[in-house]
Scaffold this active site. Structure first.
Site, PDB file in Angstrom:
ATOM      1  N   HIS A  83       0.043   1.058  -3.885  1.00  0.00           N
ATOM      2  CA  HIS A  83       0.932   2.077  -3.276  1.00  0.00           C
ATOM      3  C   HIS A  83       0.175   3.409  -3.244  1.00  0.00           C
ATOM      4  CE1 HIS A  83       4.481   3.972  -1.845  1.00  0.00           C
ATOM      5  NE2 HIS A  83       5.096   4.203  -2.987  1.00  0.00           N
TER       6      HIS A  83
ATOM      7  N   HIS B  91      -1.013  -2.019   6.702  1.00  0.00           N
ATOM      8  CA  HIS B  91       0.235  -1.490   6.124  1.00  0.00           C
ATOM      9  C   HIS B  91       1.247  -2.619   6.025  1.00  0.00           C
ATOM     10  CE1 HIS B  91       3.910   0.943   5.706  1.00  0.00           C
ATOM     11  NE2 HIS B  91       3.095   1.837   5.178  1.00  0.00           N
TER      12      HIS B  91
ATOM     13  N   ARG C  87       0.946   9.344  10.845  1.00  0.00           N
ATOM     14  CA  ARG C  87       0.481  10.303   9.831  1.00  0.00           C
ATOM     15  C   ARG C  87      -1.039  10.409   9.869  1.00  0.00           C
ATOM     16  NH1 ARG C  87       3.431   7.658   4.712  1.00  0.00           N
ATOM     17  NH2 ARG C  87       2.383   5.867   5.663  1.00  0.00           N
TER      18      ARG C  87
HETATM   19  C1  MLT Z   1       4.383   5.061   1.934  1.00  0.00           C
HETATM   20  O1  MLT Z   1       4.214   6.152   2.478  1.00  0.00           O
HETATM   21  O2  MLT Z   1       5.266   4.874   1.080  1.00  0.00           O
HETATM   22  C2  MLT Z   1       3.409   3.965   2.233  1.00  0.00           C
HETATM   23  O3  MLT Z   1       2.941   4.038   3.549  1.00  0.00           O
HETATM   24  C3  MLT Z   1       3.885   2.606   1.820  1.00  0.00           C
HETATM   25  C4  MLT Z   1       5.061   2.027   2.536  1.00  0.00           C
HETATM   26  O4  MLT Z   1       5.668   2.595   3.422  1.00  0.00           O
HETATM   27  O5  MLT Z   1       5.394   0.863   2.203  1.00  0.00           O
END
Ligand code: MLT
Length: 364
Positions: free
Chosen positions: A234, A246, A255
Site C-alpha cells: 500500500h 493498480h 494522479r
Molecule cells: C491508494 O491511493 O489508496 C492506492 O492507489 C491504493 C488503492 O486505491 O487501492
C-alpha cells in the site's frame, strides 16, 4: 472473491470519492483536472488548496476562496500538538521507521479525543458526529506538525521549524519540513490534494472505516489506517521506484498525469523526470507483452518521488508519511459521515475452505 482479496466485491459506503477503473478518482463527482479548475488556489491559476478539497469532501460543495481562507485559519488555530506527544515519539529510537513514529504520535494524540470524553458522558447517538467532527479537524490540523517534527528529528538533527501563521495548510507543511521555495509550496498543495482519498476499499481507508465502526474515535481509527498504509503493498510502495499497475485502475492514474504536467511545467529538464518519462513510454508495452499484467500503466507512486527529490526532499524512507498526512483529510471526512449516518458495526461473514469446497460441490 473471499480468497482473492475481495477484489471487485462491493461492501462499503464511502461518500468523499469514487474510483472508476478507466477514469480514475473523482472527488464528490469531480475529476482531478476539474478540481484543479474549480477549487481555490493560493494564487490564480495555481494548484488547489487542500483545505478546499477538505471542504468539498465534507460537504459535497465547492467552497469560495473566502471560505477556504476561514478553514485554513481554523486549522491553524487547532494545530498545537501537546508536549507529551513529542515525548512519546522521542522514546523511540531515531532509527525507527518514520511511519512507526507517525503512528505512535497519532496514538499519543488520542488522549485529547472529544469523542471518547463525550461517549463516557453518555452522548446520544444522534450527536456522535459532533465530537467526531471536532476530533477530525484537530487531527487533520495536527498531523502536518507531527509529521514535520518526525522529519526534522530523523534527518535534520531535531531542529524543528515552527508553523507560519501566514501560510495555508500545504504550504505550511512544506515550510515546517524546511522547504520554502514557491514551487515546492505549490507541489505540496498538489501532493496533499491528490493523495487525500481513493474511495473506501483501499487498505488505509477501509481499515479506518472498520475500526471506527466499533465507535473507536478518529485518532484510534486513523492510527490503524496508518499501520495499513505502512505496508509495502500500500503506501510504503512510494518509497521505491516502479509504481506500475493498480488493484482497481486499468488506465494511467490521473494522479500520475497531473504530476507529469507539474513536472513539464516546472522541471522539464530534470534528468530523473526525463527517466520517468522514458519509463512511461517503454514499460507499458513490455508489461503488456507479458500477457498476464492487468494494468501496465503507471500509478501515483511512479511520479511523486521524482518531484519531491527535485526540490530537495530526498529521504525516500519518509515519503509514506507525506501520503499519510494527506490521507487524514479523506479518511476523517468519511468518519464524520459514518457517525452522522449512524452506520453500524461492520461484521461481515467469513467462511472456511471446507465450507467453500462444499458450496462449490453443491453448485456443480
Ligand atoms: C491508494 O491511493 O489508496 C492506492 O492507489 C491504493 C488503492 O486505491 O487501492
Amino acid at each position: 472473491m473471499v480468497i482473492g482479496g475481495m477484489r471487485g466485491m462491493t461492501g462499503l459506503l464511502w461518500e468523499p470519492s469514487l474510483l472508476d477503473p478507466d477514469e480514475g478518482i473523482r472527488f464528490r463527482g469531480l475529476s482531478i483536472p476539474e478540481c484543479q479548475k474549480v477549487l481555490p488556489a493560493a494564487k490564480p491559476g495555481g494548484e488547489p488548496l487542500p483545505e478546499g478539497l477538505l471542504w468539498l469532501l465534507l460537504t459535497g460543495k465547492v467552497p469560495s476562496k473566502e471560505q477556504v481562507d476561514v478553514l485554513s485559519k481554523e486549522l491553524r488555530s487547532r494545530a498545537t500538538v501537546p508536549e507529551h506527544v513529542y515525548k512519546a515519539i522521542s522514546a523511540l529510537p531515531v532509527t525507527a521507521h518514520p511511519m512507526t513514529q507517525f503512528a505512535t504520535g497519532v496514538m499519543a494524540l488520542q488522549v485529547q479525543s472529544e469523542f471518547q470524553k463525550a461517549y463516557e458522558k453518555g452522548i446520544s447517538k444522534s450527536k456522535y458526529w459532533e465530537p467526531t467532527y471536532e476530533d477530525s479537524l484537530n487531527l487533520i490540523a495536527q498531523v502536518p506538525v507531527l509529521a514535520s517534527y518526525i522529519y526534522r528529528r530523523v534527518y535534520k538533527d531535531g531542529q524543528v521549524i515552527p508553523m507560519d501563521d501566514s501560510l495555508d495548510y500545504g504550504a505550511n507543511f512544506s515550510h515546517m519540513l524546511g522547504f520554502d521555495s514557491p514551487k515546492m509550496l505549490e507541489l505540496m498543495r498538489l501532493y496533499v490534494t491528490i493523495h487525500t482519498d481513493h474511495e473506501g476499499g483501499n487498505v488505509s481507508a477501509h481499515t479506518a472505516h472498520l475500526v471506527a465502526s466499533a465507535l473507536s474515535d478518529p485518532y484510534l481509527s486513523f492510527a490503524a489506517a496508518l499501520n495499513g498504509l505502512a505496508g509495502p503493498l500500500h503506501g510504503l510502495a512510494n518509497q521505491v521506484v516502479p509504481g506500475f499497475g493498480h488493484g482497481v485502475l486499468r488506465k494511467t492514474d490521473p494522479r500520475y498525469m497531473c504530476q507529469r504536467e507539474f513536472a513539464l511545467k516546472h522541471l522539464p529538464d530534470d534528468p530523473l523526470f526525463q527517466l520517468v518519462s522514458k519509463l512511461y513510454q517503454v514499460v507499458p508495452p513490455i508489461l503488456t507483452e507479458l500477457g498476464k499484467v492487468k494494468n501496465p500503466w503507471p500509478n501515483v507512486d511512479a511520479h511523486s518521488g521524482v518531484l519531491l527529490n527535485h526540490f530537495g526532499l530526498t529521504e525516500a524512507r519518509y515519503f509514506t508519511v507525506l501520503f499519510g498526512v494527506s490521507r487524514s483529510i479523506g479518511i476523517c471526512s468519511q468518519l464524520i459521515w459514518d457517525r452522522a449516518l449512524g452506520l453500524p458495526l461492520e461484521r461481515p461473514k467469513s467462511v472456511t475452505m471446507e465450507s467453500l469446497e462444499n458450496y462449490c460441490k453443491k453448485a456443480a
